[in-house]
Enzyme design. Structure first.
Site, PDB file in Angstrom:
ATOM      1  CB  SER A 377    -104.039  63.161 -47.307  1.00 15.95           C
ATOM      2  OG  SER A 377    -104.031  64.573 -47.497  1.00 15.95           O
ATOM      3  CG  ASP A 378     -98.703  66.035 -49.146  1.00 18.42           C
ATOM      4  OD1 ASP A 378     -97.820  65.171 -49.279  1.00 18.42           O
ATOM      5  OD2 ASP A 378     -98.656  67.139 -49.718  1.00 18.42           O
ATOM      6  CG  LEU A 379     -96.504  63.439 -42.003  1.00 17.29           C
ATOM      7  CD1 LEU A 379     -96.896  64.715 -41.297  1.00 17.29           C
ATOM      8  CD2 LEU A 379     -96.596  62.245 -41.049  1.00 17.29           C
ATOM      9  NE  ARG A 420     -96.502  62.094 -49.592  1.00 15.77           N
ATOM     10  CZ  ARG A 420     -95.505  62.894 -49.971  1.00 15.77           C
ATOM     11  NH1 ARG A 420     -94.257  62.573 -49.680  1.00 15.77           N
ATOM     12  NH2 ARG A 420     -95.746  64.000 -50.626  1.00 15.77           N
TER      13      ARG A 420
END
Length: 460
Positions: A377-379, A420
């Site tokens: 979710s937060d690469l 991202r």
């Protein structure tokens, strides 16, 4: 499917004419009692209901028989070739290797190991026989399968005796619902046979999750790896404990403090407390809405890391996770092994540029996660590490998940993951005076990603 199991089911079928057959397969201590409480209530309204109770472990067969006697239930034992008649209430499946036969005889099936924190057992055989599946909330051993079932509303979640009674009542009164739900499960099984085969392989590898030990108090539950922590204590989740021992080797003060802790085994661990973000976090710093422990933030990340380690993906080892109850929710902590001799990508690019080979290698690593349907979710460049041996690692899997292709058929989230990462690199370049990164270098990462066999949209 073994031919003998079908033959046995066919030979027993005539004995069950006029009966509604509820099979509870692979049950454990603590579950049998709940199932029998539910049955005692159900039999009053549905005397034709036959409970086939199949304990998971042979050493419990006699204990369950004693429990049935204490409950004054009319039962027969399969081990002595006991056959049910119209007055039989429970058929005790105290035999080995016959669970597939029981499933074929069922009108609906409860999957054991799920009302207690055992992690649940395999629902795939019941799905293959087009049987409606009931399961408790603790299904982390077979998370992939139940995620798919849940998305398609193809099983019935139950958590209490009341849930069991109301669900079984509904299935008896609406037999078409049991049939339709079973057909959904079978359809998923048939549509996803390749995926199901991979799930079965993954499920078999997941069994070592049973090695994880649990430690509980009135208000807290901890999971821990006994190979990393042979003498585990709840105090390990408190930084003050390690400070008193003189074992804090450092800390990272990003959005929230993370503690680095020396261990007696010569390794280091990372202690992280879970905080809420955004506007909510300003009012409620670290308390989350109530949910089952196995689905809580720490346990979810622990389970995902454990699964990825079994897939040999480059992620840190989960050591322990804490679920701490509070009056209006819970808080959570996790201990993860620190990967030695690593530098995160954000700091590394302040020191030197990556070579094209390294960018391609990083692309291949990300592809390996996507091939296993792992969504980060937060690469960003702070959550990618490079060690001295040239191996890339991904870290920080809070709020991450396995995204099955059946739920995300267009797979666009994979391209969004890469986007991202690209945004984070461009952001660091804008904010730092020295940052060895050029936008066109991302083509090398994409090449490595695609050469690894993972497809994604081109990113400009």
């Amino acid at each position: 499917m073994p031919k003998s199991s079908t033959q046995l089911a066919q030979s027993l079928q005539p004995l069950l004419q006029g009966r509604i057959v509820w099979v509870a397969g692979s049950t454990h201590a603590g579950e049998d009692e709940l199932l029998l409480q539910a049955y005692q209530q159900l039999k009053v309204q549905f005397p034709q209901l036959l409970l086939v109770l199949v304990p998971r472990h042979p050493e419990r067969f006699d204990l369950v028989a004693q429990l049935l006697q204490q409950q004054q239930l009319k039962f027969v034992r399969r081990s002595v070739n006991g056959l049910p008649d119209a007055s039989t209430e429970v058929w005790l499946g105290d035999s080995m290797g016959e669970l597939l036969s029981w499933y074929q005889l069922a009108d609906f099936v409860f999957i054991g190991g799920s009302l207690i924190e055992r992690g649940g057992h395999n629902p795939l055989e019941a799905m293959a026989f087009s049987k409606a599946v009931l399961s408790g909330p603790h299904v982390f051993n077979f998370q992939l399968v139940f995620q798919l079932l849940q998305q398609q509303q193809a099983y019935f979640p139950v958590a209490t005796v009341s849930d069991l009674v109301s669900t079984v009542t509904q299935l008896i009164q609406q037999p078409e619902l049991a049939i339709q739900t079973g057909e959904k499960g079978l359809k998923l099984y048939l549509q996803q046979q390749g995926a199901v085969a991979r799930m079965m392989e993954q499920v078999n590898h997941l069994l070592p999750m049973a090695e994880i030990k649990k430690l509980s108090t009135n208000s807290a539950l901890a999971w821990f790896d006994p190979h990393f922590y042979p003498n585990f204590e709840m105090a390990y989740f408190h930084s003050e404990f390690w400070q008193q021992q003189g074992l804090v080797s450092g800390q990272s003060k990003g959005r929230n403090t993370v503690w680095f802790i020396r261990q007696q085994n010569g390794k280091e661990a990372v202690l992280r407390h879970y905080y809420r973000g955004g506007l909510v976090g300003k009012l409620n710093k670290d308390k989350f809405w109530p949910e089952p422990a196995a689905q809580s933030r720490a346990m979810a990340e622990f389970s995902l890391l454990w699964q990825m380690r079994l897939w040999t993906l480059p992620v840190p080892r989960p050591c322990a996770a804490l679920y701490q109850k509070h009056a209006f929710g819970y808080s959570a902590d996790i201990l993860i092994e620190r990967i030695p001799d690593t530098t995160d990508l954000a700091h590394l690019l302040q020191q030197r540029p990556l070579t094209d080979t390294e960018w391609r290698q990083l692309g291949a690593v990300i592809a390996s996660f996507h091939q296993h349907q792992v969504y980060h979710s937060d690469l960003n460049c702070h959550n990618i590490l490079l060690d001295k041996q040239g191996q890339f690692w991904l870290i920080d899997f809070d709020k991450c998940a396995i995204r099955l292709a059946a739920d995300y058929p267009d797979q666009s989230w994979k391209a969004q993951n890469l986007q991202r990462l690209l945004r984070s690199l461009n952001k660091e370049q804008q904010q730092l005076p020295v940052f060895h990164w050029q936008n066109d270098q991302f083509a090398a990462l994409q090449l490595g990603y695609q050469q690894a066999g993972c497809q994604s949209q081109q990113i400009s």
